[in-house]
Design an enzyme around this catalytic site. Structure first.
Site, PDB file in Angstrom:
ATOM      1  CG  HIS A 242      -2.024   1.101   1.194  1.00 42.21           C
ATOM      2  ND1 HIS A 242      -1.846   2.312   1.591  1.00 42.21           N
ATOM      3  CD2 HIS A 242      -3.403   0.930   0.803  1.00 42.21           C
ATOM      4  CE1 HIS A 242      -2.963   2.946   1.208  1.00 42.21           C
ATOM      5  NE2 HIS A 242      -3.888   2.095   0.870  1.00 42.21           N
ATOM      6  CD  GLU A 297      -6.864  -1.886  -2.838  1.00 45.36           C
ATOM      7  OE1 GLU A 297      -5.804  -2.469  -2.040  1.00 45.36           O
ATOM      8  OE2 GLU A 297      -7.149  -0.788  -2.854  1.00 45.36           O
TER       9      GLU A 297
END
Length: 355
Positions: A242, A297
């Site tokens: 991320h 996700e």
């Protein structure tokens, strides 16, 4: 100069804070883990909107009525959804809402649920399902997608997801919503702008490819070699790493716990958990000096897949949760009363000097 505005402070907010170094997401003074799975989406939204919206004392009734009101606005447009992807259909529907509505904040949240469900069904050639104002927001959203009763476990799973994605600092779509709000364009226009930013694959489109990766792996016996070969080719492992979080994304932990409660029932949650562990091992082996952990996700894809949401519907579901945050940020920005107008640095050619 900061390319991408990294580390540039563009707003002061009471709404949320992302601490990437500590792996922490704070929403109105609460860690995400205190809210998701413990407080409903309706109550979390009421907390987020406190002091920004005049009366959110009964958010369940407020959003139930808003879904019904939104359906009256949007159902005549159902035939226009043919040939559009779900996110394109949702954009069309939300764009039809009037900024003059008497309560645009609640309408935005109600309409995002109705529009997401209509657009997901419309992409398959299916007609809209009328909302039930007496149902919980998450349960009604899932029922409008599936046109079938929703059990408590699945409703709770979606509710946890909506709370998890409700707000996340000054991300691309939230910043877009604030820019539009600063022009006094109207609350619903700000929400549509946020959706347009979320539509981009670098922001809201990553969960679907997680399922593509699982499809390609096929069985857990193939996982190590498939993931290792993908990294050898320089490919990114979808659902890992991320830009902000330097440690584990707290949203991934919350959604993993929500998914675990749905394990079985012919879904592939157990398979996904095994792939996750294998991927973390491969990443550690391939990039020993760099921590790349599971992000939101990965378990967004696993949870929504287990709930029966088609992968092309993942971004509309993300928007249905994030709309509450866009509304809060837009209202907060409107209270500032100043248009957002950053400067740019010109690096092009200069006109030739006059002789």
């Amino acid at each position: 100069m900061s390319i991408g505005l990294d580390d540039v402070i563009a707003a002061e907010t009471i709404l949320s804070h992302v601490d990437g170094e500590a792996g922490r997401l704070i929403i109105r003074g609460h860690d995400l883990e205190e809210l998701a799975g413990r407080m409903s989406f309706e109550d979390t939204t009421a907390m987020l909107w406190d002091g920004l919206v005049p009366d959110v004392s009964d958010p369940g009734a407020l959003f139930g009525e808003a879904r019904e009101r939104a359906f009256r606005y949007l159902s005549p447009l159902a035939r226009s959804l043919s040939g559009l992807s779900p996110v394109e259909g949702m954009r069309l529907l939300l764009s039809a809402l009037p900024d003059s509505d008497e309560d645009p904040a609640s309408l935005a949240v109600g309409a995002s649920a109705v529009a997401a469900a209509m657009a997901i069904r419309g992409a398959k050639g299916l007609g809209p399902v009328e909302p039930d104002a007496s149902a919980g927001h998450a349960a009604d959203l899932l029922r409008m997608i599936k046109d079938a009763p929703v059990d408590e476990a699945r409703a709770m799973g979606l509710d946890t997801y909506l709370v998890t994605v409700i707000d996340h600092g000054l991300n691309a779509s939230t910043f877009t919503a604030r820019v539009v709000a600063s022009t006094e364009a109207g609350l619903l226009s700000s929400v549509v702008a946020g959706l347009c930013a979320l539509k981009g694959p670098l922001h809201g489109g990553a969960p679907g490819p997680v399922l593509d990766m699982l499809d390609a792996i096929g069985t857990i016996g193939n996982a190590d070699s498939w993931l290792d070969d993908a990294m050898a080719r320089g490919e990114r492992l979808m659902g890992f790493g991320h830009r902000i979080y330097r440690v584990r994304d707290p949203r991934a932990d919350v959604l993993k716990a929500a998914a675990a409660r749905l394990k079985g029932n012919n879904n592939r949650i157990a398979f996904a958990e095994a792939v996750e562990q294998t991927a973390l091992n491969v990443l550690q082996r391939r990039k020993p000096g760099r921590r790349l952990d599971t992000n939101v996700e990965f378990y967004t894809a696993i949870l929504l897949d287990a709930l029966g949401v088609p992968r092309e519907g993942f971004t509309p579901l993300f928007a249905a949760g994030r709309t509450a945050g866009w509304v809060a940020h837009a209202l907060e920005q409107e209270s500032v009363g100043r248009i957002i107008r950053p400067q740019s640095r010109y690096v092009g050619p200069w006109p030739a000097q006059a002789a």
